[in-house]
Design an enzyme around this catalytic site. Structure first.
Site, PDB file in Angstrom:
ATOM      1  N   HIS A 186     -23.258 -64.697  88.758  1.00 32.52           N
ATOM      2  CA  HIS A 186     -24.347 -64.808  87.770  1.00 32.52           C
ATOM      3  C   HIS A 186     -24.073 -65.958  86.812  1.00 32.52           C
ATOM      4  CE1 HIS A 186     -27.304 -63.186  84.719  1.00 32.52           C
ATOM      5  NE2 HIS A 186     -26.477 -63.819  83.909  1.00 32.52           N
ATOM      6  N   GLU A 187     -22.871 -65.992  86.245  1.00 38.30           N
ATOM      7  CA  GLU A 187     -22.563 -67.021  85.235  1.00 38.30           C
ATOM      8  C   GLU A 187     -22.631 -68.429  85.824  1.00 38.30           C
ATOM      9  OE1 GLU A 187     -22.512 -64.141  82.532  1.00 38.30           O
ATOM     10  OE2 GLU A 187     -22.627 -66.305  82.264  1.00 38.30           O
TER      11      GLU A 187
ATOM     12  N   HIS B  19     -25.913 -69.959  85.578  1.00 39.85           N
ATOM     13  CA  HIS B  19     -26.151 -70.662  84.303  1.00 39.85           C
ATOM     14  C   HIS B  19     -25.481 -72.032  84.323  1.00 39.85           C
ATOM     15  CE1 HIS B  19     -27.987 -67.227  82.495  1.00 39.85           C
ATOM     16  NE2 HIS B  19     -26.883 -66.507  82.395  1.00 39.85           N
TER      17      HIS B  19
ATOM     18  N   HIS C  92     -32.029 -66.863  82.502  1.00 40.61           N
ATOM     19  CA  HIS C  92     -32.197 -65.511  83.036  1.00 40.61           C
ATOM     20  C   HIS C  92     -33.543 -65.360  83.731  1.00 40.61           C
ATOM     21  CE1 HIS C  92     -28.876 -63.854  80.246  1.00 40.61           C
ATOM     22  NE2 HIS C  92     -28.428 -64.068  81.478  1.00 40.61           N
TER      23      HIS C  92
END
Lengths: 85, 376
Positions: free
Chosen positions: B119-120, B123, B129
């Protein structure tokens, strides 16, 4: 103050502070001046942020800290804000 | 999916990354593995590649931090905020921080590092998101099994909006045409080889080597069937380090590196777990061999020239271990590759030899060729 679902005063206070910190962290545009953002005079920015959170997570948009909203607030998550930053 | 304002992205397609600070709740090896798999989840969808560096400044600096760690986004202790990452850019851009106050894990007993890292890194590559609850870039934690993970559609669309799709290789292969890889069955009948692992499983004996498993009836040396490990155990794929069965519990345990899988027969029970569940010290990164002894209901684990004893009834490692293999099992020479118990004897496989050990006499009673067990 956005009404909280029926709760004991202590729970009420804890949840309110938890929600305030959450909204401050994930739903507050920080850094630099806020451009192009007109906030209606007297509009309660916390209610506005609650509505943004509810819209993001697909909850019923009430502006209130209801059970579903508090459930989302209590979930472990990523530290990156949900609003443009 | 959503992009950051201004849609920041990397202008190059090879990015460096470095784990500058590790966590105490996982071994560095596990952290490196989880990070590598998390980055691979993204490079499978876009023409980006990631190169690990071990010193100096990298595009994506990765670290486990506690509380206020100097980037004006302090962590908040267990649960709550798990991690954060910065959008692509110079300096802090791309950097990824994990809250060291969390319990990080390769499995499900804590926060799965692969899940959060994948997930990170979204970014760090330019995704904000997503509002799609099935997306990896949804803000709240939801465990993803690292093995067999596929990037959800929403995330693929988002990342390809920034970097385009990873093009299938359309050019003529520069290399001479390579025939499709068929796991060649290693010729075990040459006398130089041994097994990676051996175990009973129900009424069958299983012998593992590279990508192959030989199955035979325990008491019939004929009718040995070689097949690929993936055909029986898709998650294990190849190079099983050790295996054993606790027959009266109907479960078997398969070990690879710092992970193990539990099966009921050929049925996998859940996702991989870490060997530290058994109580191994953190410096143990893999098991050479394992054998369950029915009588005392104990499992012996062999690691290098030492062995551990695990009490299956109490489900805990016994005290005063590890002990020296040589002192306890005199007559068994060389590193132990595999072990099993059959008819009250322990069979140790070391290279091309198999030692039949009598626990009563506490001595080796015969030595045979390892591959005689599969009909060579």
């Amino acid at each position: 103050t956005p009404s909280l679902f029926a709760a004991t005063p202590r729970t009420w206070r804890n949840n309110f502070h938890l929600a305030q910190a959450y909204l401050d962290k994930y739903y507050t545009r920080k850094g630099g001046s806020q451009i192009g953002e007109m906030v209606a005079r007297g509009g309660n920015s916390m209610v506005k942020k609650i509505k943004e959170l509810q819209a993001f997570f697909g909850l019923r948009v009430t502006g209130k800290l209801d059970q579903n909203t508090m459930d989302v607030i209590k979930k472990p998550r990523c530290g990156v804000p949900d609003v443009a930053n | 999916y959503r992009l950051f304002p201004g849609e920041p992205k990397w202008k190059k397609n090879t990015l460096t990354y470095r784990v500058a600070k590790y966590t105490s709740s996982m071994t560095p090896f596990e952290v490196d593995k989880a990070i590598e798999m998390a980055l691979r989840a993204w490079s499978s969808a876009v023409p980006l590649s990631f190169v690990r560096v071990n010193a100096g400044e990298a595009d994506i600096m990765i670290s486990f931090e506690t509380g206020d760690h100097g980037d004006s986004y302090p962590f908040d202790g267990p649960r709550g905020t798990l991690a954060h990452a910065f959008a692509p850019g110079e300096g802090l851009g791309g950097d990824t921080h994990f809250d060291n106050a969390e319990k990080w894990t390769m499995g499900t007993n804590g926060f799965n590092l692969f899940t959060v890292a994948a997930h990170e890194f979204g970014h760090a590559l330019g995704l904000a998101h997503s509002t799609d609850p099935s997306a990896l870039m949804y803000p709240t934690y939801k465990y993803q099994n690292p093995f067999g993970f596929r990037l959800p559609k929403d995330d693929v669309k988002g990342i390809q909006a920034l970097y385009g799709p990873r093009k299938p290789f359309l050019g003529k292969p520069h290399m001479p045409h390579i025939p499709p890889h068929k796991p060649s069955i290693p010729d075990l009948c040459d006398s130089s080889s041994s097994f990676d692992a051996v175990t009973m499983l129900g009424k069958e004996l299983l012998f593992f080597r590279d990508r192959i498993v030989w199955r035979r009836q325990a008491h019939l040396p004929t009718g040995v069937q070689p097949s690929t490990i993936t055909s029986s155990f898709p998650q294990l794929m190849s190079n099983v380090d050790a295996a054993y069965e606790v027959a009266d519990r109907g479960t078997a345990y398969f070990f690879k590196g710092p992970h193990y899988w539990i099966t009921r027969g050929f049925q996998m029970l859940g996702s991989p777990r870490t060997i530290y569940d058994f109580g191994f010290p953190r410096y143990v990164q893999r098991i050479d061999a394992a054998v369950y002894l029915k009588e005392p209901q104990k499992t012996l684990f062999f690691v290098g020239d030492e062995y551990y004893s695990y009490d299956e009834r109490k489900r805990k490692m016994e005290k005063d271990y590890p002990k020296s293999i040589e002192e306890e099992f005199s007559g068994v020479n060389g590193q132990i590759d595999a072990a099993m118990e059959l008819n009250g004897y322990i069979y140790f496989f070391s290279g091309p030899k198999a030692y039949k050990y009598d626990t009563e006499k506490e001595d080796v009673v015969s030595v045979m060729k390892s591959n005689s067990w599969i009909g060579c």
